[in-house]
Design a protein around this motif. Structure first.
Motif, PDB file in Angstrom:
ATOM      1  N   LYS B  90       1.815  12.981   1.770  1.00  0.00           N
ATOM      2  CA  LYS B  90       2.669  12.943   0.138  1.00  0.00           C
ATOM      3  C   LYS B  90       2.858  14.025  -0.153  1.00  0.00           C
ATOM      4  O   LYS B  90       3.557  13.967  -1.255  1.00  0.00           O
ATOM      5  CB  LYS B  90       1.745  11.824   0.042  1.00  0.00           C
ATOM      6  N   LYS B  91       2.039  15.157   0.011  1.00  0.00           N
ATOM      7  CA  LYS B  91       2.084  16.435  -0.181  1.00  0.00           C
ATOM      8  C   LYS B  91       4.051  17.181   0.803  1.00  0.00           C
ATOM      9  O   LYS B  91       3.978  17.578  -0.899  1.00  0.00           O
ATOM     10  CB  LYS B  91       1.602  17.411  -0.154  1.00  0.00           C
ATOM     11  N   ALA B  93       6.304  14.985   0.502  1.00  0.00           N
ATOM     12  CA  ALA B  93       7.081  14.170   0.232  1.00  0.00           C
ATOM     13  C   ALA B  93       8.088  14.561  -1.257  1.00  0.00           C
ATOM     14  O   ALA B  93       9.272  14.445  -0.470  1.00  0.00           O
ATOM     15  CB  ALA B  93       6.576  12.390  -0.596  1.00  0.00           C
ATOM     16  N   PRO B  94       7.758  15.008  -1.919  1.00  0.00           N
ATOM     17  CA  PRO B  94       8.304  16.381  -2.473  1.00  0.00           C
ATOM     18  C   PRO B  94      10.007  16.922  -1.912  1.00  0.00           C
ATOM     19  O   PRO B  94      10.868  16.855  -2.355  1.00  0.00           O
ATOM     20  CB  PRO B  94       7.676  16.539  -3.929  1.00  0.00           C
ATOM     21  N   ARG B  97      12.571  14.446   0.391  1.00  0.00           N
ATOM     22  CA  ARG B  97      13.773  14.299  -1.020  1.00  0.00           C
ATOM     23  C   ARG B  97      14.177  15.791  -1.357  1.00  0.00           C
ATOM     24  O   ARG B  97      15.399  14.828  -1.900  1.00  0.00           O
ATOM     25  CB  ARG B  97      12.519  13.161  -1.845  1.00  0.00           C
ATOM     26  N   TYR B 100      16.846  16.129   1.280  1.00  0.00           N
ATOM     27  CA  TYR B 100      17.849  14.982   0.958  1.00  0.00           C
ATOM     28  C   TYR B 100      18.637  14.678  -0.188  1.00  0.00           C
ATOM     29  O   TYR B 100      19.603  15.012   0.189  1.00  0.00           O
ATOM     30  CB  TYR B 100      16.972  13.579   1.661  1.00  0.00           C
ATOM     31  N   THR B 127      -1.457  10.596   3.260  1.00  0.00           N
ATOM     32  CA  THR B 127      -0.259   9.981   4.195  1.00  0.00           C
ATOM     33  C   THR B 127       0.165   8.665   3.937  1.00  0.00           C
ATOM     34  O   THR B 127       0.030   7.424   3.522  1.00  0.00           O
ATOM     35  CB  THR B 127      -1.335   9.382   5.992  1.00  0.00           C
ATOM     36  N   ALA B 128       2.192   9.466   3.588  1.00  0.00           N
ATOM     37  CA  ALA B 128       2.460   8.093   3.059  1.00  0.00           C
ATOM     38  C   ALA B 128       2.784   6.580   4.139  1.00  0.00           C
ATOM     39  O   ALA B 128       3.580   7.432   5.354  1.00  0.00           O
ATOM     40  CB  ALA B 128       3.739   8.679   2.533  1.00  0.00           C
ATOM     41  N   GLN B 129       3.048   6.067   3.635  1.00  0.00           N
ATOM     42  CA  GLN B 129       3.316   4.636   4.357  1.00  0.00           C
ATOM     43  C   GLN B 129       4.833   4.260   4.694  1.00  0.00           C
ATOM     44  O   GLN B 129       5.519   3.312   4.280  1.00  0.00           O
ATOM     45  CB  GLN B 129       2.287   3.699   3.255  1.00  0.00           C
ATOM     46  N   GLY B 130       5.402   5.533   5.762  1.00  0.00           N
ATOM     47  CA  GLY B 130       6.541   5.093   5.411  1.00  0.00           C
ATOM     48  C   GLY B 130       7.392   5.778   4.883  1.00  0.00           C
ATOM     49  O   GLY B 130       7.407   6.018   3.803  1.00  0.00           O
ATOM     50  N   ASN B 133       9.988   4.689   1.147  1.00  0.00           N
ATOM     51  CA  ASN B 133       9.446   4.623  -0.123  1.00  0.00           C
ATOM     52  C   ASN B 133      10.344   5.333  -0.799  1.00  0.00           C
ATOM     53  O   ASN B 133       9.829   5.043  -1.894  1.00  0.00           O
ATOM     54  CB  ASN B 133       7.776   4.928   0.080  1.00  0.00           C
ATOM     55  N   PHE B 134      10.278   6.764  -0.131  1.00  0.00           N
ATOM     56  CA  PHE B 134      11.510   7.444  -1.193  1.00  0.00           C
ATOM     57  C   PHE B 134      12.417   7.730  -0.480  1.00  0.00           C
ATOM     58  O   PHE B 134      13.279   8.647  -0.895  1.00  0.00           O
ATOM     59  CB  PHE B 134      10.607   8.504  -1.361  1.00  0.00           C
ATOM     60  N   LEU B 135      13.108   6.989   0.807  1.00  0.00           N
ATOM     61  CA  LEU B 135      14.212   7.723   1.660  1.00  0.00           C
ATOM     62  C   LEU B 135      15.166   6.344   1.883  1.00  0.00           C
ATOM     63  O   LEU B 135      14.678   5.389   1.934  1.00  0.00           O
ATOM     64  CB  LEU B 135      14.007   8.575   2.586  1.00  0.00           C
ATOM     65  N   PRO B 136      16.234   6.323   1.916  1.00  0.00           N
ATOM     66  CA  PRO B 136      16.831   5.475   1.984  1.00  0.00           C
ATOM     67  C   PRO B 136      17.370   5.675   3.601  1.00  0.00           C
ATOM     68  O   PRO B 136      17.784   6.507   4.211  1.00  0.00           O
ATOM     69  CB  PRO B 136      18.429   5.497   1.372  1.00  0.00           C
TER      70      PRO B 136
END
Lengths: 178, 173
Positions: B90-91, B93-94, B97, B100, B127-130, B133-136
Protein backbone atom coordinates in the motif's frame (compact mmCIF):
# COMPACT_ATOMS: atom_id res chain seq x y z
CA UNK A 1 33.16 -16.36 29.38
CA UNK A 2 30.41 -18.47 27.84
CA UNK A 3 26.79 -17.47 27.79
CA UNK A 4 25.75 -19.65 30.73
CA UNK A 5 28.37 -18.07 32.98
CA UNK A 6 27.44 -14.64 31.68
CA UNK A 7 23.80 -15.28 32.63
CA UNK A 8 24.86 -16.23 36.15
CA UNK A 9 27.01 -13.13 36.29
CA UNK A 10 24.00 -10.96 35.52
CA UNK A 11 22.04 -12.68 38.30
CA UNK A 12 24.92 -11.94 40.63
CA UNK A 13 25.18 -8.30 39.66
CA UNK A 14 21.46 -7.54 39.35
CA UNK A 15 19.68 -9.98 41.69
CA UNK A 16 16.60 -7.79 41.88
CA UNK A 17 16.21 -7.54 38.12
CA UNK A 18 16.59 -11.11 36.88
CA UNK A 19 13.35 -13.09 36.93
CA UNK A 20 14.49 -16.28 35.29
CA UNK A 21 17.32 -17.87 33.36
CA UNK A 22 16.21 -20.28 30.68
CA UNK A 23 18.12 -22.81 28.68
CA UNK A 24 16.78 -24.26 25.46
CA UNK A 25 18.80 -26.13 22.84
CA UNK A 26 21.96 -24.73 24.40
CA UNK A 27 20.65 -21.20 23.95
CA UNK A 28 20.64 -19.13 27.08
CA UNK A 29 18.08 -16.42 27.67
CA UNK A 30 17.74 -14.18 30.68
CA UNK A 31 14.32 -12.76 31.45
CA UNK A 32 14.69 -9.43 33.21
CA UNK A 33 12.57 -6.52 34.39
CA UNK A 34 12.72 -3.50 32.16
CA UNK A 35 13.63 -0.81 34.72
CA UNK A 36 17.41 -1.22 34.69
CA UNK A 37 17.78 -2.72 31.22
CA UNK A 38 20.21 -0.01 30.22
CA UNK A 39 22.50 -0.83 33.16
CA UNK A 40 22.40 -4.54 32.32
CA UNK A 41 23.23 -3.97 28.67
CA UNK A 42 25.95 -1.50 29.55
CA UNK A 43 27.44 -3.97 32.02
CA UNK A 44 27.46 -6.76 29.41
CA UNK A 45 28.95 -4.42 26.87
CA UNK A 46 31.73 -2.86 28.93
CA UNK A 47 32.85 -5.59 31.34
CA UNK A 48 36.11 -6.95 29.88
CA UNK A 49 35.33 -10.49 31.07
CA UNK A 50 32.00 -10.53 29.26
CA UNK A 51 32.68 -8.19 26.39
CA UNK A 52 29.36 -8.54 24.54
CA UNK A 53 30.34 -6.04 21.90
CA UNK A 54 27.84 -6.87 19.15
CA UNK A 55 24.10 -6.33 19.24
CA UNK A 56 22.98 -8.91 16.73
CA UNK A 57 19.31 -8.10 16.88
CA UNK A 58 16.73 -6.18 18.79
CA UNK A 59 13.09 -7.06 18.39
CA UNK A 60 9.76 -7.08 20.13
CA UNK A 61 7.29 -9.84 20.90
CA UNK A 62 3.59 -9.67 21.67
CA UNK A 63 2.57 -12.40 24.14
CA UNK A 64 -1.06 -11.30 24.25
CA UNK A 65 -3.13 -13.95 26.08
CA UNK A 66 -0.11 -16.18 26.69
CA UNK A 67 1.75 -14.38 29.42
CA UNK A 68 0.95 -11.96 32.20
CA UNK A 69 3.07 -9.14 30.86
CA UNK A 70 2.08 -8.59 27.29
CA UNK A 71 5.23 -7.40 25.52
CA UNK A 72 8.86 -8.34 25.53
CA UNK A 73 11.83 -6.60 23.99
CA UNK A 74 14.48 -9.13 23.05
CA UNK A 75 18.18 -8.31 22.76
CA UNK A 76 20.56 -10.74 21.10
CA UNK A 77 24.06 -9.97 22.27
CA UNK A 78 27.18 -11.57 20.89
CA UNK A 79 30.75 -11.51 22.11
CA UNK A 80 33.19 -11.55 19.25
CA UNK A 81 36.04 -12.31 21.60
CA UNK A 82 34.48 -15.26 23.46
CA UNK A 83 32.12 -16.43 20.68
CA UNK A 84 29.14 -16.51 22.99
CA UNK A 85 25.56 -15.51 22.32
CA UNK A 86 23.21 -14.30 25.02
CA UNK A 87 19.54 -13.45 24.79
CA UNK A 88 18.13 -10.81 27.11
CA UNK A 89 14.33 -10.62 27.29
CA UNK A 90 12.94 -7.53 28.97
CA UNK A 91 9.29 -7.64 29.98
CA UNK A 92 7.21 -4.60 29.05
CA UNK A 93 3.66 -4.28 30.39
CA UNK A 94 0.82 -3.05 28.21
CA UNK A 95 -0.37 -0.13 30.36
CA UNK A 96 3.03 1.61 30.36
CA UNK A 97 4.46 0.38 27.09
CA UNK A 98 7.93 1.85 27.28
CA UNK A 99 11.55 0.90 27.91
CA UNK A 100 14.88 2.72 28.02
CA UNK A 101 16.69 3.07 24.73
CA UNK A 102 20.14 1.50 24.37
CA UNK A 103 21.25 3.70 21.48
CA UNK A 104 23.86 5.33 23.77
CA UNK A 105 25.56 1.94 24.14
CA UNK A 106 24.90 0.38 20.74
CA UNK A 107 24.44 2.95 17.96
CA UNK A 108 23.18 0.09 15.81
CA UNK A 109 20.11 -0.22 18.02
CA UNK A 110 18.69 2.93 16.46
CA UNK A 111 16.75 1.43 13.58
CA UNK A 112 15.71 -1.83 15.27
CA UNK A 113 14.20 0.25 18.08
CA UNK A 114 12.36 2.36 15.54
CA UNK A 115 11.08 -0.80 13.89
CA UNK A 116 9.92 -2.17 17.23
CA UNK A 117 8.14 1.10 17.93
CA UNK A 118 6.64 1.14 14.44
CA UNK A 119 5.20 -2.37 14.48
CA UNK A 120 4.50 -3.00 18.18
CA UNK A 121 4.19 0.46 19.67
CA UNK A 122 6.85 0.06 22.33
CA UNK A 123 8.17 3.51 23.20
CA UNK A 124 11.94 3.71 23.66
CA UNK A 125 12.73 6.45 26.16
CA UNK A 126 15.80 8.51 25.27
CA UNK A 127 15.83 7.45 21.62
CA UNK A 128 17.27 10.32 19.52
CA UNK A 129 14.79 9.98 16.64
CA UNK A 130 11.78 7.81 17.41
CA UNK A 131 9.75 7.90 14.20
CA UNK A 132 8.10 5.18 12.14
CA UNK A 133 10.62 3.46 9.92
CA UNK A 134 8.74 0.98 7.70
CA UNK A 135 5.15 2.14 7.56
CA UNK A 136 4.04 5.52 6.22
CA UNK A 137 4.30 8.34 8.74
CA UNK A 138 0.55 8.84 9.02
CA UNK A 139 -0.28 5.15 9.54
CA UNK A 140 -2.58 4.47 12.48
CA UNK A 141 -1.96 1.58 14.84
CA UNK A 142 0.81 -0.97 15.23
CA UNK A 143 0.26 -3.95 12.91
CA UNK A 144 2.30 -6.64 14.66
CA UNK A 145 0.11 -6.41 17.74
CA UNK A 146 -2.06 -9.49 18.02
CA UNK A 147 -5.28 -7.46 18.19
CA UNK A 148 -4.55 -5.73 14.87
CA UNK A 149 -6.70 -6.98 11.94
CA UNK A 150 -4.90 -9.66 9.97
CA UNK A 151 -6.44 -9.30 6.53
CA UNK A 152 -5.71 -6.65 3.92
CA UNK A 153 -9.12 -5.04 4.13
CA UNK A 154 -8.72 -2.84 7.17
CA UNK A 155 -12.15 -1.22 6.82
CA UNK A 156 -12.28 2.11 8.61
CA UNK A 157 -8.70 1.76 9.78
CA UNK A 158 -7.40 1.77 6.20
CA UNK A 159 -4.42 4.01 5.55
CA UNK A 160 -5.58 7.30 4.09
CA UNK A 161 -2.80 7.45 1.51
CA UNK A 162 -4.02 4.22 -0.09
CA UNK A 163 -7.63 5.37 -0.18
CA UNK A 164 -6.43 8.59 -1.82
CA UNK A 165 -4.69 6.62 -4.57
CA UNK A 166 -7.83 4.59 -5.31
CA UNK A 167 -9.81 7.83 -5.39
CA UNK A 168 -7.24 9.41 -7.73
CA UNK A 169 -7.31 6.35 -9.99
CA UNK A 170 -11.09 6.63 -10.29
CA UNK A 171 -10.80 10.34 -11.08
CA UNK A 172 -8.12 9.79 -13.72
CA UNK A 173 -10.16 7.08 -15.47
CA UNK A 174 -11.72 9.75 -17.71
CA UNK A 175 -8.32 10.39 -19.28
CA UNK A 176 -7.91 6.77 -20.28
CA UNK A 177 -8.66 5.79 -23.87
CA UNK A 178 -11.57 3.39 -23.91
CA UNK B 1 6.93 -3.55 -67.54
CA UNK B 2 3.47 -3.47 -69.04
CA UNK B 3 1.67 -5.10 -66.22
CA UNK B 4 -1.69 -3.86 -64.99
CA UNK B 5 -1.51 -1.25 -62.24
CA UNK B 6 -3.12 -3.66 -59.76
CA UNK B 7 -0.28 -6.05 -60.20
CA UNK B 8 2.15 -3.39 -59.06
CA UNK B 9 0.58 -3.40 -55.58
CA UNK B 10 1.50 -6.31 -53.36
CA UNK B 11 -0.58 -7.04 -50.27
CA UNK B 12 1.91 -8.10 -47.63
CA UNK B 13 -0.67 -8.39 -44.88
CA UNK B 14 -4.39 -7.85 -44.61
CA UNK B 15 -4.97 -4.16 -45.30
CA UNK B 16 -1.31 -3.30 -45.94
CA UNK B 17 -0.10 -2.90 -49.50
CA UNK B 18 3.34 -2.14 -50.85
CA UNK B 19 4.27 -0.61 -54.18
CA UNK B 20 7.60 -2.19 -55.08
CA UNK B 21 10.19 0.17 -56.46
CA UNK B 22 8.25 3.24 -55.33
CA UNK B 23 9.14 2.77 -51.67
CA UNK B 24 5.51 3.33 -50.72
CA UNK B 25 3.17 1.58 -48.33
CA UNK B 26 -0.59 1.90 -48.54
CA UNK B 27 -2.47 1.21 -45.32
CA UNK B 28 -4.82 2.71 -42.79
CA UNK B 29 -3.11 4.99 -40.29
CA UNK B 30 -4.21 2.67 -37.49
CA UNK B 31 -2.42 -0.24 -39.09
CA UNK B 32 0.82 1.66 -39.40
CA UNK B 33 0.63 3.15 -35.90
CA UNK B 34 -0.18 -0.23 -34.37
CA UNK B 35 2.63 -1.85 -36.29
CA UNK B 36 5.00 0.74 -34.88
CA UNK B 37 3.63 0.30 -31.38
CA UNK B 38 3.87 -3.47 -31.26
CA UNK B 39 7.39 -3.38 -32.63
CA UNK B 40 8.72 -1.04 -29.97
CA UNK B 41 7.01 -1.68 -26.65
CA UNK B 42 9.43 0.02 -24.35
CA UNK B 43 8.66 -0.94 -20.79
CA UNK B 44 9.03 1.17 -17.68
CA UNK B 45 10.23 -1.43 -15.25
CA UNK B 46 8.71 -1.51 -11.83
CA UNK B 47 10.32 -4.44 -10.11
CA UNK B 48 8.95 -4.59 -6.57
CA UNK B 49 9.84 -8.17 -5.60
CA UNK B 50 11.11 -11.53 -6.80
CA UNK B 51 9.20 -11.46 -10.13
CA UNK B 52 11.64 -8.75 -11.20
CA UNK B 53 14.37 -11.40 -11.30
CA UNK B 54 12.36 -13.39 -13.87
CA UNK B 55 11.76 -10.19 -15.81
CA UNK B 56 15.50 -9.49 -15.86
CA UNK B 57 16.11 -13.05 -17.02
CA UNK B 58 13.63 -12.54 -19.85
CA UNK B 59 15.58 -9.44 -20.84
CA UNK B 60 18.94 -11.19 -20.83
CA UNK B 61 20.57 -12.95 -23.77
CA UNK B 62 19.06 -16.40 -23.21
CA UNK B 63 15.47 -15.24 -23.74
CA UNK B 64 16.35 -11.94 -25.41
CA UNK B 65 13.47 -9.47 -25.35
CA UNK B 66 15.35 -7.21 -27.76
CA UNK B 67 14.19 -9.35 -30.69
CA UNK B 68 10.64 -8.08 -30.02
CA UNK B 69 11.89 -4.51 -29.92
CA UNK B 70 11.45 -4.43 -26.14
CA UNK B 71 14.15 -2.30 -24.59
CA UNK B 72 13.93 -1.50 -20.89
CA UNK B 73 13.76 2.18 -20.14
CA UNK B 74 14.63 3.85 -16.88
CA UNK B 75 12.25 6.74 -17.34
CA UNK B 76 8.44 6.48 -17.51
CA UNK B 77 8.40 9.38 -19.96
CA UNK B 78 10.10 7.26 -22.60
CA UNK B 79 8.03 4.17 -21.92
CA UNK B 80 4.87 2.66 -23.39
CA UNK B 81 4.32 -0.33 -21.14
CA UNK B 82 4.54 -0.49 -17.39
CA UNK B 83 5.46 -3.90 -16.04
CA UNK B 84 4.45 -4.36 -12.43
CA UNK B 85 6.56 -7.29 -11.33
CA UNK B 86 6.12 -8.24 -7.72
CA UNK B 87 4.16 -7.63 -4.56
CA UNK B 88 2.50 -4.24 -4.38
CA UNK B 89 2.45 -2.71 -0.93
CA UNK B 90 0.00 0.00 0.00
CA UNK B 91 2.91 2.31 0.72
CA UNK B 92 4.19 1.78 -2.83
CA UNK B 93 0.78 2.39 -4.44
CA UNK B 94 1.02 6.23 -4.62
CA UNK B 95 4.50 5.97 -6.17
CA UNK B 96 3.29 3.44 -8.73
CA UNK B 97 0.32 5.56 -9.69
CA UNK B 98 2.57 8.57 -10.06
CA UNK B 99 4.94 6.76 -12.38
CA UNK B 100 1.97 5.60 -14.45
CA UNK B 101 0.57 9.13 -14.66
CA UNK B 102 3.90 10.35 -16.01
CA UNK B 103 3.78 7.98 -18.96
CA UNK B 104 2.62 9.34 -22.29
CA UNK B 105 -0.35 7.88 -24.20
CA UNK B 106 -0.72 5.25 -25.49
CA UNK B 107 0.21 3.40 -22.33
CA UNK B 108 -0.33 -0.14 -21.15
CA UNK B 109 0.09 -2.00 -17.90
CA UNK B 110 1.17 -5.60 -17.42
CA UNK B 111 0.61 -7.18 -14.01
CA UNK B 112 3.27 -9.84 -13.68
CA UNK B 113 2.91 -12.55 -11.08
CA UNK B 114 0.16 -13.56 -8.69
CA UNK B 115 1.01 -10.77 -6.25
CA UNK B 116 0.57 -7.99 -8.76
CA UNK B 117 -2.61 -9.66 -10.06
CA UNK B 118 -4.37 -10.49 -6.80
CA UNK B 119 -2.08 -10.05 -3.82
CA UNK B 120 -1.40 -13.80 -3.70
CA UNK B 121 -1.06 -15.23 -0.17
CA UNK B 122 -0.23 -11.84 1.26
CA UNK B 123 -3.64 -10.94 2.55
CA UNK B 124 -2.08 -8.68 5.16
CA UNK B 125 -2.35 -5.13 6.39
CA UNK B 126 0.42 -3.83 4.17
CA UNK B 127 -0.34 -5.44 0.82
CA UNK B 128 -2.65 -4.11 -1.87
CA UNK B 129 -4.83 -6.92 -3.22
CA UNK B 130 -3.81 -6.52 -6.83
CA UNK B 131 -2.48 -3.44 -8.59
CA UNK B 132 -5.72 -3.21 -10.61
CA UNK B 133 -7.20 -1.40 -7.63
CA UNK B 134 -5.51 1.75 -8.83
CA UNK B 135 -4.12 0.97 -12.31
CA UNK B 136 -5.93 -0.10 -15.51
CA UNK B 137 -4.25 -3.45 -16.17
CA UNK B 138 -4.20 -4.80 -19.75
CA UNK B 139 -2.54 -8.18 -19.30
CA UNK B 140 -2.41 -10.40 -16.22
CA UNK B 141 0.37 -12.97 -16.06
CA UNK B 142 -0.21 -15.57 -13.33
CA UNK B 143 2.57 -17.56 -11.71
CA UNK B 144 4.68 -17.34 -8.64
CA UNK B 145 6.86 -16.18 -10.26
CA UNK B 146 5.93 -16.78 -13.93
CA UNK B 147 8.70 -18.26 -16.02
CA UNK B 148 10.26 -16.02 -18.68
CA UNK B 149 8.32 -17.99 -21.34
CA UNK B 150 5.06 -17.09 -19.62
CA UNK B 151 6.19 -13.51 -19.36
CA UNK B 152 7.03 -13.37 -23.07
CA UNK B 153 3.65 -14.95 -23.80
CA UNK B 154 2.05 -12.12 -21.86
CA UNK B 155 3.94 -9.57 -23.93
CA UNK B 156 2.79 -11.24 -27.14
CA UNK B 157 -0.78 -11.18 -25.83
CA UNK B 158 -0.39 -7.44 -25.36
CA UNK B 159 0.98 -7.13 -28.90
CA UNK B 160 -2.13 -8.90 -30.19
CA UNK B 161 -4.29 -6.53 -28.20
CA UNK B 162 -2.52 -3.48 -29.60
CA UNK B 163 -2.80 -4.89 -33.11
CA UNK B 164 -6.61 -4.84 -32.93
CA UNK B 165 -6.93 -1.33 -31.62
CA UNK B 166 -8.65 1.40 -33.62
CA UNK B 167 -8.35 5.14 -33.28
CA UNK B 168 -6.37 5.11 -30.09
CA UNK B 169 -5.13 8.65 -29.91
CA UNK B 170 -4.47 10.57 -26.77
CA UNK B 171 -6.62 13.56 -25.99
CA UNK B 172 -3.44 15.49 -25.17
CA UNK B 173 -1.92 14.82 -28.54
Amino acid sequence: MNSKEAAEKIREMFPEEVREIREYNSQTSVIVKRDRIKDIIRYLHSDPLLNFDLLKDLCGVDYSGKKETRFEVVYHLYSLEYRSLLRIRAEVPEDDCSIDSVVDIFAGANWPERECYDLLGVVFKGHPDLRRILLPEDWEGHPLRKDYPLQSDLGEKEWKGYLDVIELAKKNMEFETK
Amino acid sequence: MNRQSEDCVIEIEEGIKVIPGAGAVIAGIDKIANWGRISSMWPAVFGTACCAIEMMTAGSSHYDLDRFGIIFRASPRQADVMIISGTVTKKMAPVMRRVYDQMAEPRYVIAMGSCACTGNVYNTYSTAQGCDNFLPVDVYIPGCPPRPEAFIDGLIKLQEKIKNEHLRWSRWR
